[in-house]
Design a protein around this motif. Structure first.
Motif, PDB file in Angstrom:
ATOM      1  N   GLY A  53       0.684  -1.469  -0.096  1.00 41.28           N
ATOM      2  CA  GLY A  53       0.693  -0.028  -0.238  1.00 41.28           C
ATOM      3  C   GLY A  53       0.803   1.323  -0.317  1.00 41.28           C
ATOM      4  O   GLY A  53      -0.052   2.639   0.651  1.00 41.28           O
ATOM      5  N   LEU A  54       2.104   0.750  -0.530  1.00 41.95           N
ATOM      6  CA  LEU A  54       3.138   2.554  -0.144  1.00 41.95           C
ATOM      7  C   LEU A  54       3.284   2.923  -2.150  1.00 41.95           C
ATOM      8  O   LEU A  54       3.236   1.626  -2.539  1.00 41.95           O
ATOM      9  CB  LEU A  54       4.520   2.136   0.154  1.00 41.95           C
ATOM     10  CG  LEU A  54       4.280   1.192   1.616  1.00 41.95           C
ATOM     11  CD1 LEU A  54       5.102   1.015   2.501  1.00 41.95           C
ATOM     12  CD2 LEU A  54       3.960   2.649   2.241  1.00 41.95           C
ATOM     13  N   PRO A  55       3.084   3.676  -2.323  1.00 42.77           N
ATOM     14  CA  PRO A  55       3.076   4.721  -1.173  1.00 42.77           C
ATOM     15  C   PRO A  55       0.917   5.404  -1.747  1.00 42.77           C
ATOM     16  O   PRO A  55       1.127   6.694  -1.128  1.00 42.77           O
ATOM     17  CB  PRO A  55       3.701   6.205  -2.362  1.00 42.77           C
ATOM     18  CG  PRO A  55       3.717   5.575  -3.138  1.00 42.77           C
ATOM     19  CD  PRO A  55       3.670   4.195  -3.857  1.00 42.77           C
ATOM     20  N   GLY A  56       0.488   4.735  -1.972  1.00 43.61           N
ATOM     21  CA  GLY A  56      -0.844   4.828  -2.276  1.00 43.61           C
ATOM     22  C   GLY A  56      -0.986   5.041  -0.551  1.00 43.61           C
ATOM     23  O   GLY A  56      -2.775   6.464  -0.511  1.00 43.61           O
ATOM     24  N   LEU A  57      -1.028   4.642  -0.127  1.00 48.43           N
ATOM     25  CA  LEU A  57      -2.134   4.839   1.164  1.00 48.43           C
ATOM     26  C   LEU A  57      -1.833   5.991   2.279  1.00 48.43           C
ATOM     27  O   LEU A  57      -2.402   6.868   2.501  1.00 48.43           O
ATOM     28  CB  LEU A  57      -1.849   3.433   2.847  1.00 48.43           C
ATOM     29  CG  LEU A  57      -3.242   2.154   2.060  1.00 48.43           C
ATOM     30  CD1 LEU A  57      -2.549   0.493   2.759  1.00 48.43           C
ATOM     31  CD2 LEU A  57      -4.257   2.325   1.984  1.00 48.43           C
ATOM     32  N   PRO A  58      -0.669   6.097   2.456  1.00 50.55           N
ATOM     33  CA  PRO A  58      -0.231   7.448   2.803  1.00 50.55           C
ATOM     34  C   PRO A  58      -0.357   8.636   2.246  1.00 50.55           C
ATOM     35  O   PRO A  58      -0.981   9.749   3.247  1.00 50.55           O
ATOM     36  CB  PRO A  58       0.976   7.456   3.198  1.00 50.55           C
ATOM     37  CG  PRO A  58       2.000   5.530   2.400  1.00 50.55           C
ATOM     38  CD  PRO A  58       0.668   5.297   2.204  1.00 50.55           C
ATOM     39  N   LEU A  59      -0.494   8.158   0.954  1.00 53.12           N
ATOM     40  CA  LEU A  59      -1.510   9.834   0.273  1.00 53.12           C
ATOM     41  C   LEU A  59      -2.360   9.737   0.521  1.00 53.12           C
ATOM     42  O   LEU A  59      -2.685  11.176  -0.209  1.00 53.12           O
ATOM     43  CB  LEU A  59      -0.847   9.293  -1.544  1.00 53.12           C
ATOM     44  CG  LEU A  59       0.987   9.565  -1.492  1.00 53.12           C
ATOM     45  CD1 LEU A  59       1.636   8.816  -3.109  1.00 53.12           C
ATOM     46  CD2 LEU A  59       1.278  10.872  -1.439  1.00 53.12           C
ATOM     47  N   ILE A  99      -4.590   9.283   2.671  1.00 54.45           N
ATOM     48  CA  ILE A  99      -4.756   9.769   4.115  1.00 54.45           C
ATOM     49  C   ILE A  99      -4.183  11.472   3.683  1.00 54.45           C
ATOM     50  O   ILE A  99      -5.211  12.436   4.610  1.00 54.45           O
ATOM     51  CB  ILE A  99      -4.153   9.572   5.201  1.00 54.45           C
ATOM     52  CG1 ILE A  99      -4.204   7.321   5.491  1.00 54.45           C
ATOM     53  CG2 ILE A  99      -3.637  10.112   6.736  1.00 54.45           C
ATOM     54  CD1 ILE A  99      -2.910   7.454   6.657  1.00 54.45           C
ATOM     55  N   MET A 100      -3.299  11.504   2.979  1.00 55.07           N
ATOM     56  CA  MET A 100      -2.541  12.721   2.945  1.00 55.07           C
ATOM     57  C   MET A 100      -3.907  14.050   2.456  1.00 55.07           C
ATOM     58  O   MET A 100      -3.928  15.303   2.251  1.00 55.07           O
ATOM     59  CB  MET A 100      -1.749  13.378   2.335  1.00 55.07           C
ATOM     60  CG  MET A 100      -0.845  14.383   1.811  1.00 55.07           C
ATOM     61  SD  MET A 100      -0.703  15.597   3.187  1.00 55.07           S
ATOM     62  CE  MET A 100       1.227  15.283   3.374  1.00 55.07           C
ATOM     63  N   PHE A 101      -4.720  13.185   1.071  1.00 53.94           N
ATOM     64  CA  PHE A 101      -5.187  13.809   0.320  1.00 53.94           C
ATOM     65  C   PHE A 101      -6.519  12.918   0.268  1.00 53.94           C
ATOM     66  O   PHE A 101      -6.678  12.646  -0.698  1.00 53.94           O
ATOM     67  CB  PHE A 101      -4.397  13.154  -1.449  1.00 53.94           C
ATOM     68  CG  PHE A 101      -3.440  14.496  -1.584  1.00 53.94           C
ATOM     69  CD1 PHE A 101      -3.328  16.036  -1.866  1.00 53.94           C
ATOM     70  CD2 PHE A 101      -2.128  13.506  -1.599  1.00 53.94           C
ATOM     71  CE1 PHE A 101      -2.389  16.639  -1.836  1.00 53.94           C
ATOM     72  CE2 PHE A 101      -0.517  14.347  -1.752  1.00 53.94           C
ATOM     73  CZ  PHE A 101      -1.260  15.842  -1.470  1.00 53.94           C
ATOM     74  N   PRO A 102      -7.490  13.194   1.345  1.00 61.29           N
ATOM     75  CA  PRO A 102      -8.858  12.744   1.164  1.00 61.29           C
ATOM     76  C   PRO A 102     -10.219  12.887   0.106  1.00 61.29           C
ATOM     77  O   PRO A 102     -10.524  11.821  -0.032  1.00 61.29           O
ATOM     78  CB  PRO A 102      -8.829  13.122   2.309  1.00 61.29           C
ATOM     79  CG  PRO A 102      -8.475  14.218   2.959  1.00 61.29           C
ATOM     80  CD  PRO A 102      -6.960  14.382   2.140  1.00 61.29           C
ATOM     81  N   GLU A 103      -9.359  13.612  -0.589  1.00 65.24           N
ATOM     82  CA  GLU A 103     -10.820  14.204  -1.346  1.00 65.24           C
ATOM     83  C   GLU A 103      -9.976  13.926  -3.543  1.00 65.24           C
ATOM     84  O   GLU A 103     -10.812  14.410  -3.736  1.00 65.24           O
ATOM     85  CB  GLU A 103     -10.845  15.565  -1.874  1.00 65.24           C
ATOM     86  CG  GLU A 103     -11.528  15.942  -0.193  1.00 65.24           C
ATOM     87  CD  GLU A 103     -12.061  17.591   0.234  1.00 65.24           C
ATOM     88  OE1 GLU A 103     -10.851  18.334  -0.571  1.00 65.24           O
ATOM     89  OE2 GLU A 103     -13.363  17.731   0.475  1.00 65.24           O
ATOM     90  N   VAL A 104      -9.354  12.643  -2.878  1.00 64.07           N
ATOM     91  CA  VAL A 104      -8.803  12.739  -4.213  1.00 64.07           C
ATOM     92  C   VAL A 104      -9.329  10.851  -4.332  1.00 64.07           C
ATOM     93  O   VAL A 104      -8.512  10.359  -3.584  1.00 64.07           O
ATOM     94  CB  VAL A 104      -6.696  13.027  -4.099  1.00 64.07           C
ATOM     95  CG1 VAL A 104      -6.337  12.172  -5.570  1.00 64.07           C
ATOM     96  CG2 VAL A 104      -6.940  14.134  -4.682  1.00 64.07           C
TER      97      VAL A 104
END
Length: 205
Positions: free
Chosen positions: A75-81, A83-88
């Motif tokens: 899940g990297l980098p997808g999961l951290p990103l 969380i960072m961009f909840p509307e994407v």
């Protein structure tokens, strides 16, 4: 979590809590299926979460855009990103079923409605995206043809591939023949781990 607050002071308490929960879930999952090495797990925030968020130092994904994470592994980098961009919206793909099942489980445990995950190869994905992200899955010349036709015809500003790589990339970029822009993550992160880490941007055609 202080590391994330230091480099991303705009993170909300809820986001910081989600990053903490991600580490907890990842640690438990890693015991069952080896997603990252044990030493790396001890430095999970620094070497995995912060590394993934390095992309956010180079591009701000606009609200409503769609991102494909190729070879997501755990899940990297997808999961951290996500969380960072909840509307994407983030679509995470990997060819290994047990890894995708782990990602689906973690995304559900974290309550991330903006994440989908699928066991498939990049070249078999049919949807179109504004952005593609990945962490050093293969050499650029090998990787780029897999995703070259995955971009929307009229993508968001800055549309293209954001590829996390390390080391001297001069030869690899020359071999690919691609137009690139390379950003050193050492410009943003002071930790020794980031001395040779880079984000390679290849614009969508």
């Amino acid at each position: 979590m202080n590391l994330l607050q230091h480099y991303f002071p705009a993170l909300t308490p809820q986001q910081l809590q989600l990053f903490q929960q991600l580490e907890t879930e990842f640690r438990a999952t890693n015991e069952a299926i080896n997603l990252v090495s044990r030493p790396d797990m001890e430095n999970f925030t620094e070497r995995h979460v912060l590394h993934s968020l390095g992309i956010a130092k180079v591009v701000q994904f606009p609200k409503g855009s769609a991102v494909l994470d190729v070879g997501t592994g755990g899940g990297l980098p997808g999961l951290p990103l996500a969380i960072m961009f909840p509307e994407v919206h983030f679509h995470l793909v990997d060819s290994i079923g047990k890894k995708i099942r782990a990602v689906q489980f973690m995304a559900a445990a974290l309550g991330l409605p903006n994440v989908t995950a699928e066991q498939t190869r990049a070249e078999q994905v049919r949807q179109k995206f504004d952005f593609v992200v990945s962490r050093a899955v293969a050499r650029l010349a090998t990787f780029h043809p897999w995703i070259a036709h995955r971009f929307k015809p009229q993508g968001a500003p800055g549309s293209g591939l954001y590829y996390l790589k390390g080391g001297d990339l001069t030869e690899e970029i020359a071999e690919s023949g691609l137009k690139t822009k390379v950003t050193n993550l050492s410009d943003f992160f002071r930790e020794e781990f980031y001395e040779t880490k880079k984000v390679v941007f290849v614009p969508a055609k």
